[in-house]
Design a protein around this motif. Structure first.
Motif, PDB file in Angstrom:
ATOM      1  N   VAL A   1       0.850  -1.200   0.000  1.00 19.55           N
ATOM      2  CA  VAL A   1       0.000   0.000   0.000  1.00 19.55           C
ATOM      3  C   VAL A   1       0.882   1.245   0.000  1.00 19.55           C
ATOM      4  CG1 VAL A   1      -1.859   1.230   1.193  1.00 19.55           C
ATOM      5  CG2 VAL A   1      -1.821  -1.280   1.180  1.00 19.55           C
ATOM      6  N   TYR A   2       1.965   1.228   0.790  1.00 21.05           N
ATOM      7  CA  TYR A   2       2.912   2.348   0.737  1.00 21.05           C
ATOM      8  C   TYR A   2       4.274   1.933   1.244  1.00 21.05           C
ATOM      9  CZ  TYR A   2       1.369   3.275   5.650  1.00 21.05           C
ATOM     10  OH  TYR A   2       1.025   3.192   6.986  1.00 21.05           O
ATOM     11  N   ARG A   3       5.240   2.783   0.883  1.00 24.23           N
ATOM     12  CA  ARG A   3       6.649   2.555   1.218  1.00 24.23           C
ATOM     13  C   ARG A   3       7.210   3.893   1.694  1.00 24.23           C
ATOM     14  NH1 ARG A   3       7.711   0.949  -3.476  1.00 24.23           N
ATOM     15  NH2 ARG A   3       7.468  -1.246  -3.062  1.00 24.23           N
TER      16      ARG A   3
ATOM     17  N   THR B   1       5.604   6.838  -0.559  1.00 25.99           N
ATOM     18  CA  THR B   1       5.034   6.559  -1.877  1.00 25.99           C
ATOM     19  C   THR B   1       3.829   5.654  -1.664  1.00 25.99           C
ATOM     20  OG1 THR B   1       7.213   6.711  -2.901  1.00 25.99           O
ATOM     21  CG2 THR B   1       5.486   5.571  -4.151  1.00 25.99           C
ATOM     22  N   ILE B   2       2.648   6.181  -1.926  1.00 29.86           N
ATOM     23  CA  ILE B   2       1.420   5.389  -1.788  1.00 29.86           C
ATOM     24  C   ILE B   2       1.045   4.879  -3.176  1.00 29.86           C
ATOM     25  CG2 ILE B   2      -0.966   5.329  -0.959  1.00 29.86           C
ATOM     26  CD1 ILE B   2      -0.416   7.770   0.751  1.00 29.86           C
ATOM     27  N   THR B   3       0.892   3.561  -3.296  1.00 29.75           N
ATOM     28  CA  THR B   3       0.541   2.988  -4.595  1.00 29.75           C
ATOM     29  C   THR B   3      -0.908   3.333  -4.934  1.00 29.75           C
ATOM     30  OG1 THR B   3      -0.171   0.904  -3.605  1.00 29.75           O
ATOM     31  CG2 THR B   3       2.157   1.064  -4.236  1.00 29.75           C
ATOM     32  N   PRO B   4      -1.245   3.343  -6.240  1.00 26.77           N
ATOM     33  CA  PRO B   4      -2.638   3.600  -6.609  1.00 26.77           C
ATOM     34  C   PRO B   4      -3.493   2.365  -6.351  1.00 26.77           C
ATOM     35  CG  PRO B   4      -1.307   3.220  -8.572  1.00 26.77           C
ATOM     36  CD  PRO B   4      -0.365   3.165  -7.402  1.00 26.77           C
ATOM     37  N   GLY B   5      -4.740   2.580  -6.061  1.00 21.81           N
ATOM     38  CA  GLY B   5      -5.651   1.452  -5.887  1.00 21.81           C
ATOM     39  C   GLY B   5      -6.694   1.729  -4.836  1.00 21.81           C
ATOM     40  N   THR B   6      -7.668   0.822  -4.786  1.00 24.83           N
ATOM     41  CA  THR B   6      -8.733   0.932  -3.787  1.00 24.83           C
ATOM     42  C   THR B   6      -8.919  -0.415  -3.098  1.00 24.83           C
ATOM     43  OG1 THR B   6     -10.374   0.414  -5.488  1.00 24.83           O
ATOM     44  CG2 THR B   6     -10.053   2.741  -4.989  1.00 24.83           C
ATOM     45  N   VAL B   7      -9.453  -0.352  -1.904  1.00 26.20           N
ATOM     46  CA  VAL B   7      -9.896  -1.554  -1.183  1.00 26.20           C
ATOM     47  C   VAL B   7     -11.396  -1.345  -0.997  1.00 26.20           C
ATOM     48  CG1 VAL B   7      -9.681  -2.938   0.904  1.00 26.20           C
ATOM     49  CG2 VAL B   7      -7.658  -1.796  -0.053  1.00 26.20           C
ATOM     50  N   GLY B   8     -12.201  -2.105  -1.730  1.00 29.96           N
ATOM     51  CA  GLY B   8     -13.603  -1.728  -1.882  1.00 29.96           C
ATOM     52  C   GLY B   8     -13.601  -0.428  -2.659  1.00 29.96           C
ATOM     53  N   SER B   9     -14.264   0.587  -2.147  1.00 33.88           N
ATOM     54  CA  SER B   9     -14.213   1.883  -2.837  1.00 33.88           C
ATOM     55  C   SER B   9     -13.294   2.870  -2.127  1.00 33.88           C
ATOM     56  CB  SER B   9     -15.623   2.470  -2.956  1.00 33.88           C
ATOM     57  OG  SER B   9     -16.186   2.595  -1.682  1.00 33.88           O
TER      58      SER B   9
ATOM     59  N   ASN C   1      -3.970   8.353  -1.573  1.00 33.68           N
ATOM     60  CA  ASN C   1      -3.693   8.470  -3.003  1.00 33.68           C
ATOM     61  C   ASN C   1      -5.025   8.451  -3.740  1.00 33.68           C
ATOM     62  OD1 ASN C   1      -3.006   8.242  -5.672  1.00 33.68           O
ATOM     63  ND2 ASN C   1      -1.456   6.662  -5.383  1.00 33.68           N
ATOM     64  N   VAL C   2      -5.442   9.599  -4.272  1.00 29.40           N
ATOM     65  CA  VAL C   2      -6.733   9.685  -4.960  1.00 29.40           C
ATOM     66  C   VAL C   2      -6.557   9.652  -6.473  1.00 29.40           C
ATOM     67  CG1 VAL C   2      -7.900  10.876  -3.064  1.00 29.40           C
ATOM     68  CG2 VAL C   2      -6.735  12.226  -4.824  1.00 29.40           C
ATOM     69  N   GLY C   3      -5.354   9.261  -6.926  1.00 26.83           N
ATOM     70  CA  GLY C   3      -5.080   9.243  -8.360  1.00 26.83           C
ATOM     71  C   GLY C   3      -4.808   7.845  -8.886  1.00 26.83           C
ATOM     72  N   ARG C   4      -4.301   7.792 -10.101  1.00 27.14           N
ATOM     73  CA  ARG C   4      -4.052   6.499 -10.762  1.00 27.14           C
ATOM     74  C   ARG C   4      -2.581   6.152 -10.847  1.00 27.14           C
ATOM     75  NH1 ARG C   4      -8.677   6.042 -15.386  1.00 27.14           N
ATOM     76  NH2 ARG C   4     -10.376   6.692 -14.018  1.00 27.14           N
ATOM     77  N   GLU C   5      -1.738   7.058 -10.373  1.00 32.64           N
ATOM     78  CA  GLU C   5      -0.287   6.820 -10.349  1.00 32.64           C
ATOM     79  C   GLU C   5       0.142   6.812  -8.880  1.00 32.64           C
ATOM     80  OE1 GLU C   5       1.059   6.495 -13.299  1.00 32.64           O
ATOM     81  OE2 GLU C   5      -0.689   7.216 -14.420  1.00 32.64           O
ATOM     82  N   ASP C   6       1.425   6.480  -8.664  1.00 34.64           N
ATOM     83  CA  ASP C   6       1.946   6.613  -7.308  1.00 34.64           C
ATOM     84  C   ASP C   6       1.739   8.049  -6.810  1.00 34.64           C
ATOM     85  OD1 ASP C   6       2.875   4.012  -7.195  1.00 34.64           O
ATOM     86  OD2 ASP C   6       4.982   4.542  -7.511  1.00 34.64           O
ATOM     87  N   PHE C   7       1.422   8.188  -5.552  1.00 31.03           N
ATOM     88  CA  PHE C   7       1.400   9.514  -4.917  1.00 31.03           C
ATOM     89  C   PHE C   7       2.630   9.577  -4.010  1.00 31.03           C
ATOM     90  CE2 PHE C   7      -0.221  11.849  -1.006  1.00 31.03           C
ATOM     91  CZ  PHE C   7       0.206  13.084  -1.466  1.00 31.03           C
ATOM     92  N   VAL C   8       3.512  10.546  -4.299  1.00 31.51           N
ATOM     93  CA  VAL C   8       4.784  10.657  -3.583  1.00 31.51           C
ATOM     94  C   VAL C   8       4.828  12.002  -2.861  1.00 31.51           C
ATOM     95  CG1 VAL C   8       7.306  10.529  -3.784  1.00 31.51           C
ATOM     96  CG2 VAL C   8       5.869   9.344  -5.472  1.00 31.51           C
ATOM     97  N   PHE C   9       5.158  11.955  -1.571  1.00 28.28           N
ATOM     98  CA  PHE C   9       5.323  13.215  -0.834  1.00 28.28           C
ATOM     99  C   PHE C   9       6.462  13.087   0.149  1.00 28.28           C
ATOM    100  CE2 PHE C   9       3.458  12.156   3.342  1.00 28.28           C
ATOM    101  CZ  PHE C   9       2.754  11.004   3.044  1.00 28.28           C
ATOM    102  N   LEU C  10       6.917  14.231   0.591  1.00 29.81           N
ATOM    103  CA  LEU C  10       8.045  14.306   1.508  1.00 29.81           C
ATOM    104  C   LEU C  10       7.579  14.957   2.812  1.00 29.81           C
ATOM    105  CD1 LEU C  10      11.603  15.314   0.538  1.00 29.81           C
ATOM    106  CD2 LEU C  10      10.477  16.640   2.316  1.00 29.81           C
ATOM    107  N   ALA C  11       8.082  14.464   3.914  1.00 30.11           N
ATOM    108  CA  ALA C  11       7.698  15.002   5.233  1.00 30.11           C
ATOM    109  C   ALA C  11       8.945  15.398   6.005  1.00 30.11           C
ATOM    110  CB  ALA C  11       6.909  13.953   6.014  1.00 30.11           C
ATOM    111  N   VAL C  12       8.841  16.506   6.716  1.00 26.15           N
ATOM    112  CA  VAL C  12       9.915  16.929   7.622  1.00 26.15           C
ATOM    113  C   VAL C  12       9.298  17.151   9.000  1.00 26.15           C
ATOM    114  CG1 VAL C  12      11.664  18.672   8.119  1.00 26.15           C
ATOM    115  CG2 VAL C  12      11.194  18.027   5.749  1.00 26.15           C
ATOM    116  N   TYR C  13       9.859  16.502  10.001  1.00 19.52           N
ATOM    117  CA  TYR C  13       9.273  16.549  11.346  1.00 19.52           C
ATOM    118  C   TYR C  13      10.365  16.374  12.390  1.00 19.52           C
ATOM    119  CZ  TYR C  13       9.335  11.450  10.678  1.00 19.52           C
ATOM    120  OH  TYR C  13       9.718  10.159  10.425  1.00 19.52           O
TER     121      TYR C  13
END
Ligand code: S6P
Ligand code: ZN
Length: 188
Positions: A49-51, A70-78, A137-149
């Motif tokens: 689901v993500y890495r 990196t969240i992969t595209p896809g759904t579980v149910g809807s 991830n609300v799209g059809r490709e990987d959703f990639v973001f960066l976090a600083v904390y």
């Protein structure tokens, strides 16, 4: 702890080289996060689901950590692929930066107030102290973001595992809808 200055190379797909930690979350490890029990049981538990890649090491109040997800595209149910979501153990803020794909961050404070922010590439979202956060991830490709904390922020998953977020993000014919969780059966 990373005592010395360092740099790392961040790839377009979210890889970090070098990195101190890489964490992969498969569907079987977070089945309870999704509302549709039948869909969870029908799906492949090995589905990634993500890495997340991280540089820096948890510890001191002075240090910062950087992590890509990196969240992969896809759904579980809807329901769209998403992170488990957490509070920080030490209430402390966090910056998110959208790198690629179509994402959304759901934030919820301890009184139950919910705010969602889209995270298109180039966007920055501030998660204030005390707000739980989950990315979707609300799209059809990987959703990639960066976090600083903060390095000593810590991650508290228990409250979200127990009560979830007040909203869920579902796929619709023309995109996504943020709907109240009430009435959607939880799977754990
Ligand atoms: C860390 C930051 C993110 C998440 C990552 C995975 O504070 O919010 O790097 O750790 O997106 O989500 P989660 O909910 O499994 O930690
Ligand atoms: Zn966080």
């Amino acid at each position: 702890m990373t005592d010395s200055p360092f740099s790392t190379q961040i790839g377009a797909a979210g890889s970090m080289d070098p990195h101190d930690l890489v964490d992969e979350r498969r569907l079987g490890q977070m089945a309870g996060a999704f509302a549709d029990r039948a869909a969870v049981e029908a799906a492949d538990p090995e589905c990634v689901v993500y890495r997340a890649y991280q540089s820096g090491t948890d510890g001191t109040a002075e240090d910062l950590l950087v992590r890509t997800t990196t969240i992969t595209p896809g759904t579980v149910g809807s329901e769209f692929h998403m992170t488990k979501g957490h509070h920080h153990v030490r209430d402390s803020g966090e910056f998110y930066y959208g790198m690629s794909g179509d994402g959304l961050v759901v934030m919820q404070d301890r009184s139950g107030q919910v705010v969602t922010e889209p995270m298109p590439p180039g966007s920055m979202v501030y998660v204030p102290p005390g707000w739980a956060h989950r990315s979707v991830n609300v799209g059809r490709e990987d959703f990639v973001f960066l976090a600083v904390y903060f390095s000593d922020a810590g991650h508290d998953y228990a409250a979200i595992e127990r009560s979830g977020f007040a909203v869920r993000v579902l796929a619709t014919d023309d995109g996504y809808a943020v709907v109240p969780s009430n009435g959607i059966e939880a799977s754990s």
